[in-house]
Design an enzyme around this catalytic site. Structure first.
Site, mmCIF file in Angstrom:
data_model
loop_
_atom_site.group_PDB
_atom_site.id
_atom_site.type_symbol
_atom_site.label_atom_id
_atom_site.label_comp_id
_atom_site.label_asym_id
_atom_site.label_seq_id
_atom_site.Cartn_x
_atom_site.Cartn_y
_atom_site.Cartn_z
ATOM 1 N N LYS A 69 0.851 -1.202 0.000
ATOM 2 C CA LYS A 69 0.000 0.000 0.000
ATOM 3 C C LYS A 69 0.885 1.249 0.000
ATOM 4 O O LYS A 69 1.856 1.327 0.750
ATOM 5 C CB LYS A 69 -0.895 -0.024 1.237
ATOM 6 C CG LYS A 69 -1.868 1.146 1.355
ATOM 7 C CD LYS A 69 -2.748 0.985 2.586
ATOM 8 C CE LYS A 69 -3.750 2.123 2.741
ATOM 9 N NZ LYS A 69 -4.605 1.926 3.957
ATOM 10 N N SER A 114 -9.303 2.052 3.063
ATOM 11 C CA SER A 114 -8.392 2.822 2.237
ATOM 12 C C SER A 114 -7.359 1.969 1.508
ATOM 13 O O SER A 114 -6.614 2.471 0.683
ATOM 14 C CB SER A 114 -7.677 3.844 3.102
ATOM 15 O OG SER A 114 -6.945 3.198 4.118
ATOM 16 N N SER A 145 -9.922 -0.066 7.241
ATOM 17 C CA SER A 145 -9.321 -0.096 5.904
ATOM 18 C C SER A 145 -8.639 -1.372 5.482
ATOM 19 O O SER A 145 -8.082 -1.443 4.393
ATOM 20 C CB SER A 145 -8.307 1.043 5.782
ATOM 21 O OG SER A 145 -9.011 2.258 5.717
#
Ligand SMILES: NC(=O)CC(=O)O
Length: 413
Positions: A62, A131, A155
């Site tokens: 990420k 997210s 997330s």
């Protein structure tokens, strides 16, 4: 999807070389990512390690985690082209276990709530969630076997539910956040996405060097506390169906399931979580908020605007509630090995206007307990819905084993 366990077995047996395992992911990314948009960037110049339990395993990171070989842009134009000097601790842990970092996956700006352009592989008319949008989508699409994400509210667990993949948000600080862009130092937790529970366990065990996190050969039958989280509002029909189907499946598989009503302190802690999150975000993102206000993502900017007057006294009160809730949670686990509850309100929202609601996740992130998403059913418009298995703080192995029990019960229902 690509299974870590299957790759490890084939590599150990000499049926597949680590380089060819990596090449499979590169081919899948080339074939699919134009339509999905899970990666910010990726590389073809990646050589597999010849040693380590994760050799031949291509991993997506990420893009809020520092990487020395790739830019780290935080999902924001403020960090366009930013090149950290060093890898984040969790990236090094993966490399030391033999993994190959194949690219950076999309993130909402600073891991908050402004959607990325990434699409849900199960139905491209819907969000993959956030997210950790790209990590969930890349695993779900079968591009990579393993990806890292972060959770401050929901997330990791929510996008995993929306994308039909297994995921763990481990116990707070089991994985270091050194080199991970901070949103909230009390809440930020690094998590993993993979095809199934065994795959998640293998990834977490390998990168931490903790063999106790591998699934046992015989999965024990857990005592399960069924929790609705009424204080978080009613779920959607698909979320309710997922929890009902999972509960019936584990009862049929022999688990003892009892409904638990959480004391008021947990509703209070659920309400306190945003106060902790946003008070800390104003300190963690103070430079960006002041020096690059106009470039901040609109939903994040509005959220910070709305919470700028949170006082230290309000923050201290919220932290106090969280501490009392954590103490009360120990007693809840006297009545059950794990909790079973909703991973998300329902299927992924339509369109890309929202990454969904963390209302069934945020309490557990504040509690710091291990949470595991187990895909439970495919509901309307071909979209998955998961349920989450939660264990007491530090009992990550127990959470994974119980999640495997739920996964197996669902497969046999
Ligand atoms: N980072 C986060 O967990 C925010 C979210 O739940 O969308």
């Amino acid at each position: 999807m690509i299974s870590v366990a299957d790759l490890q077995r084939r590599i150990d047996a000499g049926e597949l070389s680590p380089d060819n395992a990596i090449a499979q992911s590169l081919e899948a990314i080339t074939a699919q990512d134009k339509a999905i948009g899970a990666f910010v960037c990726c590389t073809e110049n990646v050589r597999a390690a010849n040693a380590g339990p994760l050799r031949g395993i291509a991993v997506g990171i990420k893009d809020v985690m520092d990487t020395a070989e790739f830019p780290t842009e935080m999902g924001s134009p403020i960090y366009r082209g930013y090149r950290p000097r060093a890898d984040a601790a969790v990236v090094m842990m993966l490399k030391q276990a033999g993994a190959s970092i194949i690219g950076k996956t999309t993130t909402t700006a600073f891991a908050s709530m402004d959607p990325t352009p990434t699409l849900n592989p199960h139905n491209k008319g819907h969000t993959p969630g956030g997210s950790s949008s790209g990590s969930a989508a890349a695993v779900a699409a079968g591009m990579i076997p393993l990806a890292l994400g972060t959770q401050t509210g929901g997330s990791v667990i929510r996008p995993a539910s929306f994308c039909g993949v297994a995921a763990i948000k481990p116990s707070y600080r089991l994985l270091p956040t050194v080199g991970v862009k901070c949103y909230s130092w009390t809440l930020d937790t690094v998590g993993l996405f993979a095809a199934g529970i065994d795959d998640v366990a293998r990834g977490l065990s390998a990168m931490t060097g903790r063999p106790e996190l591998l699934l046992p050969h015989t999965i024990p039958t857990p005592r399960i506390g069924f929790v609705l989280q009424d204080f978080a509002g009613a779920p959607e029909t698909s979320g309710q169906a997922a929890l009902r189907i999972a509960t019936r499946a584990v009862e049929k598989a022999g688990a003892y399931v009892r409904a638990l009503n959480l004391p008021q302190i947990f509703a209070d802690a659920w309400a306190a979580q945003p106060i902790v999150q946003e008070f800390e975000a104003h300190r963690a993102l103070a430079w960006e908020y002041r020096e690059h206000y106009a470039e901040m993502a609109p939903l994040l900017r509005a959220k910070l605007d709305g919470s700028r007057d949170t006082t230290p006294a309000a923050y201290d009160a919220a932290i106090g509630i969280a501490n009392r809730a954590r103490q009360a949670l120990e007693k809840v686990f006297d009545d059950g090995d794990v909790l079973l509850t909703l991973s998300a309100p329902g299927v992924a929202p339509k369109g890309l206007g929202s990454t969904g609601d963390a209302r069934y996740n945020r309490l557990w992130t504040l509690m710091g307990v291990p949470c595991v998403n187990v895909p439970a059913l495919v509901a309307e418009v071909n979209l998955p819905v998961g349920v989450q298995v939660i264990a007491r703080y530090g009992a990550d192995a127990q959470a994974l084993a119980a999640a495997r029990f739920v996964e197996g019960a669902l497969a046999r229902r």
